[in-house]
Design an enzyme around this catalytic site. Structure first.
Site, PDB file in Angstrom:
ATOM      1  N   SER A   1       0.834  -1.205   0.000  1.00 22.57           N
ATOM      2  CA  SER A   1       0.000   0.000   0.000  1.00 22.57           C
ATOM      3  C   SER A   1       0.868   1.255   0.000  1.00 22.57           C
ATOM      4  O   SER A   1       2.094   1.178   0.148  1.00 22.57           O
ATOM      5  CB  SER A   1      -0.891   0.011   1.247  1.00 22.57           C
ATOM      6  OG  SER A   1      -0.091   0.180   2.413  1.00 22.57           O
ATOM      7  N   MET A   2       0.213   2.388  -0.133  1.00 25.38           N
ATOM      8  CA  MET A   2       0.941   3.648   0.029  1.00 25.38           C
ATOM      9  C   MET A   2       1.450   3.718   1.469  1.00 25.38           C
ATOM     10  O   MET A   2       0.832   3.174   2.379  1.00 25.38           O
ATOM     11  CB  MET A   2       0.043   4.848  -0.290  1.00 25.38           C
ATOM     12  CG  MET A   2      -0.205   4.995  -1.780  1.00 25.38           C
ATOM     13  SD  MET A   2      -1.118   6.489  -2.225  1.00 25.38           S
ATOM     14  CE  MET A   2       0.093   7.767  -1.868  1.00 25.38           C
TER      15      MET A   2
ATOM     16  N   LYS B   1       7.789   1.253  -0.053  1.00 22.75           N
ATOM     17  CA  LYS B   1       8.214   0.649  -1.328  1.00 22.75           C
ATOM     18  C   LYS B   1       9.360   1.416  -1.970  1.00 22.75           C
ATOM     19  O   LYS B   1      10.371   0.828  -2.340  1.00 22.75           O
ATOM     20  CB  LYS B   1       7.031   0.582  -2.307  1.00 22.75           C
ATOM     21  CG  LYS B   1       5.880  -0.275  -1.849  1.00 22.75           C
ATOM     22  CD  LYS B   1       4.721  -0.235  -2.821  1.00 22.75           C
ATOM     23  CE  LYS B   1       4.196   1.146  -3.124  1.00 22.75           C
ATOM     24  NZ  LYS B   1       3.703   1.906  -1.970  1.00 22.75           N
TER      25      LYS B   1
ATOM     26  N   GLU C   1       7.096   3.150  -9.029  1.00 24.71           N
ATOM     27  CA  GLU C   1       5.698   3.434  -9.414  1.00 24.71           C
ATOM     28  C   GLU C   1       5.311   2.685 -10.684  1.00 24.71           C
ATOM     29  O   GLU C   1       4.700   3.225 -11.606  1.00 24.71           O
ATOM     30  CB  GLU C   1       5.482   4.945  -9.563  1.00 24.71           C
ATOM     31  CG  GLU C   1       5.781   5.744  -8.313  1.00 24.71           C
ATOM     32  CD  GLU C   1       4.833   5.483  -7.142  1.00 24.71           C
ATOM     33  OE1 GLU C   1       3.828   4.772  -7.313  1.00 24.71           O
ATOM     34  OE2 GLU C   1       5.110   5.986  -6.042  1.00 24.71           O
TER      35      GLU C   1
ATOM     36  N   CYS D   1      -1.947   1.188   9.874  1.00 27.03           N
ATOM     37  CA  CYS D   1      -3.288   1.743   9.713  1.00 27.03           C
ATOM     38  C   CYS D   1      -3.394   3.068  10.456  1.00 27.03           C
ATOM     39  O   CYS D   1      -3.064   3.155  11.641  1.00 27.03           O
ATOM     40  CB  CYS D   1      -4.330   0.757  10.231  1.00 27.03           C
ATOM     41  SG  CYS D   1      -6.026   1.371  10.099  1.00 27.03           S
TER      42      CYS D   1
ATOM     43  N   CYS E   1      -6.225   2.480  13.488  1.00 27.45           N
ATOM     44  CA  CYS E   1      -6.041   1.633  14.672  1.00 27.45           C
ATOM     45  C   CYS E   1      -4.598   1.222  14.958  1.00 27.45           C
ATOM     46  O   CYS E   1      -4.318   0.649  16.005  1.00 27.45           O
ATOM     47  CB  CYS E   1      -6.907   0.387  14.554  1.00 27.45           C
ATOM     48  SG  CYS E   1      -6.354  -0.774  13.275  1.00 27.45           S
TER      49      CYS E   1
ATOM     50  N   CYS F   1      -5.955  -0.677   7.410  1.00 28.65           N
ATOM     51  CA  CYS F   1      -6.051  -2.133   7.501  1.00 28.65           C
ATOM     52  C   CYS F   1      -7.324  -2.580   6.789  1.00 28.65           C
ATOM     53  O   CYS F   1      -8.164  -1.759   6.404  1.00 28.65           O
ATOM     54  CB  CYS F   1      -6.061  -2.585   8.962  1.00 28.65           C
ATOM     55  SG  CYS F   1      -7.552  -2.120   9.858  1.00 28.65           S
TER      56      CYS F   1
ATOM     57  N   HIS G   1     -10.607  -1.175   8.407  1.00 29.35           N
ATOM     58  CA  HIS G   1     -10.907   0.257   8.383  1.00 29.35           C
ATOM     59  C   HIS G   1     -10.884   0.862   6.983  1.00 29.35           C
ATOM     60  O   HIS G   1     -11.073   2.060   6.826  1.00 29.35           O
ATOM     61  CB  HIS G   1      -9.950   1.012   9.319  1.00 29.35           C
ATOM     62  CG  HIS G   1     -10.247   0.741  10.754  1.00 29.35           C
ATOM     63  ND1 HIS G   1      -9.406  -0.003  11.558  1.00 29.35           N
ATOM     64  CD2 HIS G   1     -11.314   1.076  11.524  1.00 29.35           C
ATOM     65  CE1 HIS G   1      -9.933  -0.102  12.765  1.00 29.35           C
ATOM     66  NE2 HIS G   1     -11.095   0.546  12.775  1.00 29.35           N
TER      67      HIS G   1
END
EC number: 2.7.1.21
Length: 194
Positions: A16-17, A21, A89, A145, A148, A183, A186
């Site tokens: 994910s962002m 990465k 990217e 996340c 949380c 996550c 959420h």
């Protein structure tokens, strides 16, 4: 030009962002540079969030790169002395990047690619799933996340602080002003049907 090296392979870094990465891609490139390997770094022209000419992680780590509009342009920048080819990217490139990166690995280059594996809808993003299938090595990173603190595998797009609708365009280049890591529990996508 036909170039053949001893052995080549494709490494894919995905997640994910805000999962690190670009930072991991830069780390691997720096290690190759320390090993006296010639490295060429590329990024898509569409990615101008932090810099026009450099791969930049969200934490500010950067590395000069060649800005390209198409994966075919990679071939114009490499030579027989090139050892490592890194592409950030990768999800923003068309289908031809799969063949180009595979051909580069076949010709003996170490190829390192990084990109989002899922879009803001939580669906496979562009060419990345196919690159995962052909890569020798896949590293899937997770962020934290923003709700949380659990491991986050998804990217939440926000518009005026609210989750973007499923109907919104898939590509919107942005950073923390438009996106958060979330996550599974959420991550919200209004109007998505299961």
């Amino acid at each position: 030009m036909y170039i053949m090296k001893q052995s080549g392979w494709l490494e894919l870094i995905c997640g994910s962002m805000f999962s690190g990465k670009s930072e991991e891609l830069i780390r691997r490139v720096k290690r190759a540079t320390y090993a006296k390997q010639e490295v060429k770094v590329f990024k898509p022209a569409i990615d101008n969030r932090y810099s026009e000419e450099a791969v930049v992680s969200h934490n500010g780590t950067s590395m000069t790169s060649h800005v390209i509009s198409s994966s075919a342009e990679i071939w114009d920048h490499i030579s027989e002395s090139t050892d490592v080819i890194a592409v950030d990217e990768v999800q923003f490139f068309g289908e031809s990047i799969i063949g180009d990166l595979s051909s580069l690995a076949d010709k003996g280059y170490r190829v390192i690619a990084a990109g989002l594996d899922m879009d803001f809808r939580g669906e496979p993003f562009g060419v990345v799933p196919n690159l995962m299938a052909v890569a020798e090595s896949v590293t899937k990173l997770q962020a934290v996340c923003s709700v949380c603190g659990s491991p986050a595998s998804r990217t939440q797009r926000l518009i005026d602080g609210k989750p973007a609708s499923y109907d919104d365009p898939v590509i919107l280049v942005g950073a923390s002003e438009s996106y958060e890591a979330r996550c599974r529990h959420h991550h919200e996508v209004p109007k998505k049907t299961d």
